[in-house]
Design an enzyme around this catalytic site. Sequence first.
Site, PDB file in Angstrom:
ATOM      1  CG  MET A  18      -7.073   2.126   5.508  1.00 40.19           C
ATOM      2  SD  MET A  18      -5.885   2.259   4.160  1.00 40.19           S
ATOM      3  CE  MET A  18      -6.991   2.067   2.752  1.00 40.19           C
ATOM      4  N   GLY A  19      -6.151   0.134   9.160  1.00 39.21           N
ATOM      5  CA  GLY A  19      -5.414  -0.517  10.254  1.00 39.21           C
ATOM      6  C   GLY A  19      -5.984  -1.911  10.390  1.00 39.21           C
ATOM      7  NE  ARG A  20      -4.242  -5.455   5.221  1.00 43.16           N
ATOM      8  CZ  ARG A  20      -3.176  -5.498   4.440  1.00 43.16           C
ATOM      9  NH1 ARG A  20      -1.983  -5.696   4.955  1.00 43.16           N
ATOM     10  NH2 ARG A  20      -3.307  -5.359   3.152  1.00 43.16           N
ATOM     11  CD  GLU A  44      -8.341  -1.425   7.090  1.00 45.80           C
ATOM     12  OE1 GLU A  44      -8.977  -1.048   6.094  1.00 45.80           O
ATOM     13  OE2 GLU A  44      -7.129  -1.773   7.036  1.00 45.80           O
ATOM     14  N   GLY A  96       0.843  -1.205   0.000  1.00 49.77           N
ATOM     15  CA  GLY A  96       0.000   0.000   0.000  1.00 49.77           C
ATOM     16  C   GLY A  96       0.871   1.245   0.000  1.00 49.77           C
ATOM     17  CB  THR A 122       2.944   0.662   7.014  1.00 48.61           C
ATOM     18  OG1 THR A 122       1.559   0.525   7.383  1.00 48.61           O
ATOM     19  CG2 THR A 122       3.753   0.528   8.286  1.00 48.61           C
ATOM     20  CB  ILE A 123      -0.819   4.948   6.614  1.00 47.25           C
ATOM     21  CG1 ILE A 123      -1.741   3.867   6.070  1.00 47.25           C
ATOM     22  CG2 ILE A 123      -0.319   5.881   5.530  1.00 47.25           C
ATOM     23  CD1 ILE A 123      -3.116   4.383   5.736  1.00 47.25           C
ATOM     24  CG  ASP A 124      -2.054  -0.199   8.349  1.00 44.38           C
ATOM     25  OD1 ASP A 124      -2.508   0.782   7.736  1.00 44.38           O
ATOM     26  OD2 ASP A 124      -2.435  -1.359   8.140  1.00 44.38           O
TER      27      ASP A 124
END
Length: 409
Positions: A193-195, A249, A19, A137-139
């Site tokens: 977002m953030g799995r 998310e 991503g 990563t933005i996460d």
Amino acid sequence: MKKERLFAGKTLAILSGGGDTPAINSSIEAIRNRASMLGFKVYGILRGWKGLLGNGDVVDLTNIPYNGIYGGTGLLSSRTNPFPGKTNKEDRSDQILRNIERYKIDVLVTIGGDDTNGAAKEMYKRFGIPVIGFPKTIDNDLRTRTMHLYQGKQHEVVLCPGFASGAMQIKKLAAKLHTTNESHQRIMVLEVMGRDAGWLTGTAMFGGAQMALIPEVVVTKERKDFFFEKVKENYMSNPKRSLLIAVSEGVRWYNDDKDAIEMVYASSDLDEYGHPRFGGVSGVIASEINKKLGIEARGQISGYIPRSGKCYEYDRRLTSTLADKVVDLLLRGEYGKMPVMRNIVPYCELEEFHTDAIEMGNVGNFPLPAPYYNHNEFQFSEQYVDFLTNIIGEPYRMEFNHQFPVVIP
Ligand code: F6P
């Protein structure tokens, strides 16, 4: 006699995979500038690992102007996995090796998360390809082994390029959403977002989100009842009768009908690293709030907003600081490693030798540590506020606080 630069005649290639984030171009620019100064010819590989398959897709970056403030990645990205995975059974590492030889690449810098850098580490371990990983990563969930000094104690946290820029976008979005939410006296559920980790979700609090749900704390049947109680309490105690709830998310949410904990997916198709695509849990939670509490609620998916737009100042300086560490690794001839920040520091201290290098494989999914989230209040703690203030500054909130005099007829 002309003095040759240290790496004259050598080629360094950069690729970006997974991503995108607003800090990838900034990383490419910083690595390219430093590598050129060392004498490398610098190539860009297009679309991540995909650009080293088949006949390859490679461009020359050596003397081309490069805009590192523009977000995303000029080298394009993909989730291509050179090794066999859940959806791709084929081992394509031989194609990668062939192209590394054909393009005469001496060093490969892979900008990515655990998937892209994990594959690079395999190339290093199995075939001795000199690779350096560069985090993104933005996460913000790669294990960068960064320490946060809080109340005299060191706590392990994470700092990845891209997070600060994503955080700025979520902070601004959350701050804006209050105007529509307050106008309708609603509850709004903002999905972020953030799995597997809630680092980014917490940034909504800096735009005034009053509650939050994160993947690390499973919403069981009992916890869900407690959550609804708290939602009602917070909504009713707000004179404006509105409430903004940020949810990751990937939140694990109890499904009454199935009597099971679930994650909500936008698509169950898997990428080449085996990840499905999340999306929609905000709508599910909003409609349950509506039903259970009788308060009007709406879901809002922030989706790609945190991944979009320009690279913010903190990330600009962070990427340039980490690129300095790449130079150090090149000079030492140390490969299979990734530059990271040793400590959480404010913007002005970023370039003061706080970097380190860690092993670049298996650094995925470092969750938000328990003291950074307050279970009972469904809110991020003071410790998290301290952590994030270093990176994006103070929380921000626009207010409309007029008390209009009531007219008695
Ligand atoms: O890179 C991680 C991430 O931002 C996750 O938070 C999100 O689930 C995923 O990317 C979505 O990626 P895409 O839809 O671009 O494949």
